[in-house]
Design an enzyme around this catalytic site. Structure first.
Site, PDB file in Angstrom:
ATOM      1  N   LYS A   1      38.270  38.580  17.471  1.00  0.00           N
ATOM      2  CA  LYS A   1      39.018  40.030  17.120  1.00  0.00           C
ATOM      3  C   LYS A   1      40.168  39.884  17.916  1.00  0.00           C
ATOM      4  O   LYS A   1      40.900  40.893  17.346  1.00  0.00           O
ATOM      5  CB  LYS A   1      37.930  41.390  17.860  1.00  0.00           C
ATOM      6  CG  LYS A   1      36.485  41.225  17.344  1.00  0.00           C
ATOM      7  CD  LYS A   1      36.638  41.541  15.476  1.00  0.00           C
ATOM      8  CE  LYS A   1      35.134  41.513  15.458  1.00  0.00           C
ATOM      9  NZ  LYS A   1      34.626  41.772  13.588  1.00  0.00           N
TER      10      LYS A   1
ATOM     11  N   HIS B   1      34.768  31.665   5.022  1.00  0.00           N
ATOM     12  CA  HIS B   1      32.770  31.029   5.240  1.00  0.00           C
ATOM     13  C   HIS B   1      32.058  31.862   5.143  1.00  0.00           C
ATOM     14  O   HIS B   1      32.345  33.320   5.104  1.00  0.00           O
ATOM     15  CB  HIS B   1      33.198  31.211   6.523  1.00  0.00           C
ATOM     16  CG  HIS B   1      33.391  29.772   6.914  1.00  0.00           C
ATOM     17  ND1 HIS B   1      32.165  28.183   7.478  1.00  0.00           N
ATOM     18  CD2 HIS B   1      34.532  28.799   7.245  1.00  0.00           C
ATOM     19  CE1 HIS B   1      32.961  27.573   7.702  1.00  0.00           C
ATOM     20  NE2 HIS B   1      34.087  27.895   8.009  1.00  0.00           N
TER      21      HIS B   1
ATOM     22  N   PRO C   1      37.112  35.828  23.278  1.00  0.00           N
ATOM     23  CA  PRO C   1      37.549  35.073  21.943  1.00  0.00           C
ATOM     24  C   PRO C   1      35.972  35.558  21.455  1.00  0.00           C
ATOM     25  O   PRO C   1      36.195  34.692  20.031  1.00  0.00           O
ATOM     26  CB  PRO C   1      37.718  33.973  22.515  1.00  0.00           C
ATOM     27  CG  PRO C   1      36.997  33.612  23.868  1.00  0.00           C
ATOM     28  CD  PRO C   1      36.941  35.182  24.453  1.00  0.00           C
TER      29      PRO C   1
ATOM     30  N   TYR D   1      27.179  29.428  16.576  1.00  0.00           N
ATOM     31  CA  TYR D   1      27.385  29.678  18.592  1.00  0.00           C
ATOM     32  C   TYR D   1      25.979  29.427  18.832  1.00  0.00           C
ATOM     33  O   TYR D   1      24.516  29.972  17.948  1.00  0.00           O
ATOM     34  CB  TYR D   1      27.910  31.072  17.708  1.00  0.00           C
ATOM     35  CG  TYR D   1      28.881  31.698  17.575  1.00  0.00           C
ATOM     36  CD1 TYR D   1      29.164  32.092  15.660  1.00  0.00           C
ATOM     37  CD2 TYR D   1      29.983  32.517  18.695  1.00  0.00           C
ATOM     38  CE1 TYR D   1      30.610  32.555  16.014  1.00  0.00           C
ATOM     39  CE2 TYR D   1      31.249  33.030  18.009  1.00  0.00           C
ATOM     40  CZ  TYR D   1      31.284  32.981  16.808  1.00  0.00           C
ATOM     41  OH  TYR D   1      32.761  33.623  16.213  1.00  0.00           O
TER      42      TYR D   1
ATOM     43  N   TYR E   1      31.117  41.240  12.336  1.00  0.00           N
ATOM     44  CA  TYR E   1      32.020  40.355  12.480  1.00  0.00           C
ATOM     45  C   TYR E   1      32.908  40.205  11.753  1.00  0.00           C
ATOM     46  O   TYR E   1      33.633  39.630  11.629  1.00  0.00           O
ATOM     47  CB  TYR E   1      30.431  39.023  12.367  1.00  0.00           C
ATOM     48  CG  TYR E   1      31.359  37.955  12.343  1.00  0.00           C
ATOM     49  CD1 TYR E   1      32.522  37.145  11.738  1.00  0.00           C
ATOM     50  CD2 TYR E   1      31.020  37.335  14.211  1.00  0.00           C
ATOM     51  CE1 TYR E   1      32.628  36.009  11.916  1.00  0.00           C
ATOM     52  CE2 TYR E   1      31.697  35.920  14.836  1.00  0.00           C
ATOM     53  CZ  TYR E   1      32.317  35.284  13.330  1.00  0.00           C
ATOM     54  OH  TYR E   1      33.148  33.961  13.792  1.00  0.00           O
TER      55      TYR E   1
HETATM   56  C1  PHB Z   1      37.974  28.877  17.126  1.00  0.00           C
HETATM   57  O1  PHB Z   1      38.088  28.809  15.680  1.00  0.00           O
HETATM   58  O2  PHB Z   1      38.650  29.099  17.659  1.00  0.00           O
HETATM   59  C2  PHB Z   1      37.376  30.300  17.521  1.00  0.00           C
HETATM   60  C3  PHB Z   1      36.493  30.635  16.480  1.00  0.00           C
HETATM   61  C4  PHB Z   1      35.236  31.758  16.079  1.00  0.00           C
HETATM   62  C5  PHB Z   1      35.591  32.456  17.641  1.00  0.00           C
HETATM   63  C6  PHB Z   1      36.357  32.447  18.647  1.00  0.00           C
HETATM   64  C7  PHB Z   1      37.221  31.389  18.424  1.00  0.00           C
HETATM   65  O3  PHB Z   1      34.602  32.874  18.193  1.00  0.00           O
END
Ligand code: PHB
Ligand code: APR
Length: 388
Positions: free
Chosen positions: A296, A72, A292, A200, A383
């Site tokens: 990280k 990505h 989460p 997000y 990130y």
């Molecule tokens: C996930 O795919 O579980 C996931 C992706 C991004 C995040 C947290 C979890 O920031």
């Protein structure tokens, strides 16, 4: 039994460490409390920083992720249910990230460990660590009903947030930094096509996240109260809440379907300093926990064991400096990720006791991010992962 490095815990940290040590010709034995299937069935993280991809590839563990991993070059941030920002990683930070589930990372690590004859002992109970301040530490445990003793040169505590290795460091020399968040994440897996990008969302009703595991397996999360249970959330309620929190253009693109997994996880930040004591060295969740939000946790486990394996290799080649500095080296990267994960969690979630001022100020943070290339560059480089 005798080995050079005794590793407690066969999650990503412990199993990757055993393989990295083998690359340096260093012998190890991994002692795992659960069964192999139990570890593999855990639904955990899904994002690899590019640094992690490079570490896995360099260790000859990148074959499958290079085929099944989804690279990505951006993620989307949404707020006020209609504002949207796409942060371009390649342009701003010079590298992408990869969506590749921790379950697949763990499968790859166990397959390599089996193929290369790395010793992992599953189902070990009553694990205890002895004499870590001597030059001959040892481990005791019970396996297959037998009491065992493993003599070693060093102990690596890779036993996660519920492990015991952390307790072998006297509290008189440790400092714990901790923050618990007043909400949890309700996550589901559904056998539906994911969005083409990670999304997000900050919404006044709460955080939401759209992610993936493969082209026909989606991973979605909504922020929920800490005292909620999975039973409070039917699939219909989940999908309705998720779509409400997303911009309409994104919500309309979501393919809903029955959940095949549903769970609630609390969010916590935690760091233990130092990460070493005598001949005991902590790595991964055994030493630190991140919410989460910034994806990280898995990546810190990987960078910790990268540093630790390099330090053990140097020690066995006569130079103990890296091993003496391991905690300092690892904590520099840990705190960078802990801070970013905390900052992103505060930015994107709705805190139960917040006033309308905080919500509006957070939305202004996102407006500023949308209008500032400098702010987006800062977000992007953190990130995708700062350089080792
Ligand atoms: C996930 O795919 O579980 C996931 C992706 C991004 C995040 C947290 C979890 O920031
Ligand atoms: N004895 C032996 N093994 C133990 C003990 C013990 N006393 N306590 C815990 N373990 C095992 C657990 O069963 C688990 O398999 O240690 C392992 C620790 O693995 P993780 O918890 O996955 O931690 P880590 O390897 O550091 O990986 C961190 O995994 O938990 C996620 O979100 C986290 O993505 C991050 C990554």
């Amino acid at each position: 039994m005798r080995t050079q490095v005794a590793i407690i815990g066969a999650g990503p940290a412990g199993s990757l460490l055993s393989l990295l040590l083998k690359r340096h010709g260093i012998d190890s034995v991994v002692i795992e409390r659960q069964t192999k299937d139990y570890v593999l069935e855990r639904i955990r993280a899904g994002i690899l920083e590019w640094t992690s991809v490079e570490i896995l590839r360099a260790a000859g563990l990148g074959q499958r992720l290079d085929v099944e991993g989804h690279v990505h070059n951006s993620v989307k941030l949404a707020w006020r249910a209609e504002e949207m920002l796409s942060v371009d990683f390649e342009r701003l930070a010079g590298k992408p990230m990869m969506a590749y589930g921790q379950t697949k990372v763990q499968q790859d690590l166990y397959a390599a460990a089996e193929a290369e004859g790395v010793s992992i002992i599953y189902g070990a109970t009553d694990v205890d660590i002895h004499d870590v301040t001597s030059d001959r530490p040892w481990i005791t445990f019970t396996a297959n009903g037998e009491s065992e003793r493993l003599d070693c040169d060093y102990v690596a505590g890779c036993d996660g947030q519920h492990g015991i290795s952390r307790t072998a460091i006297p509290t008189s020399i440790t400092t714990e930094y901790e923050r618990a968040y007043p909400f949890g994440w309700l996550g589901i897996l559904s056998e539906t096509p994911p969005l083409p990008h990670l999304l997000y969302a900050n919404h006044e009703r709460g955080f939401a996240l759209c992610s993936e595991r493969n082209p026909m397996l989606s991973r979605y999360y909504v922020q929920c109260p800490l005292d909620d249970s999975v039973e409070d959330w039917s699939d219909d309620r989940f999908w309705s809440e998720l779509l409400t929190r997303l911009p309409k253009s994104e919500a309309d693109a979501i393919v809903t379907g029955p959940s095949i997994e549903k769970s609630i996880a609390p969010l916590r930040s935690y760091v233990l300093e130092p990460m070493q004591y005598g001949r005991l060295f902590l790595a991964g969740d055994a030493a630190h926990i991140v919410p989460p939000t910034g994806a990280k946790g898995l990546n810190l486990a990987i960078s910790d064991v990268h540093y630790l394996s390099e330090a053990f290799a140097a020690a066995y080649n006569g130079s103990a400096n890296k091993l003496a500095a391991y905690s300092t080296t690892a904590l520099a990267r840990v705190w960078g990720s802990v801070r970013f994960s905390w900052w992103l969690t505060v930015l994107l979630h709705r805190f139960p006791d917040q006033s309308p001022f905080e919500q509006r100020a957070r939305e202004e943070d996102l407006n500023y991010l949308a209008g500032s290339e400098a702010a987006q560059t800062s977000f992007a480089e953190q990130y995708v992962g700062l350089n080792l």
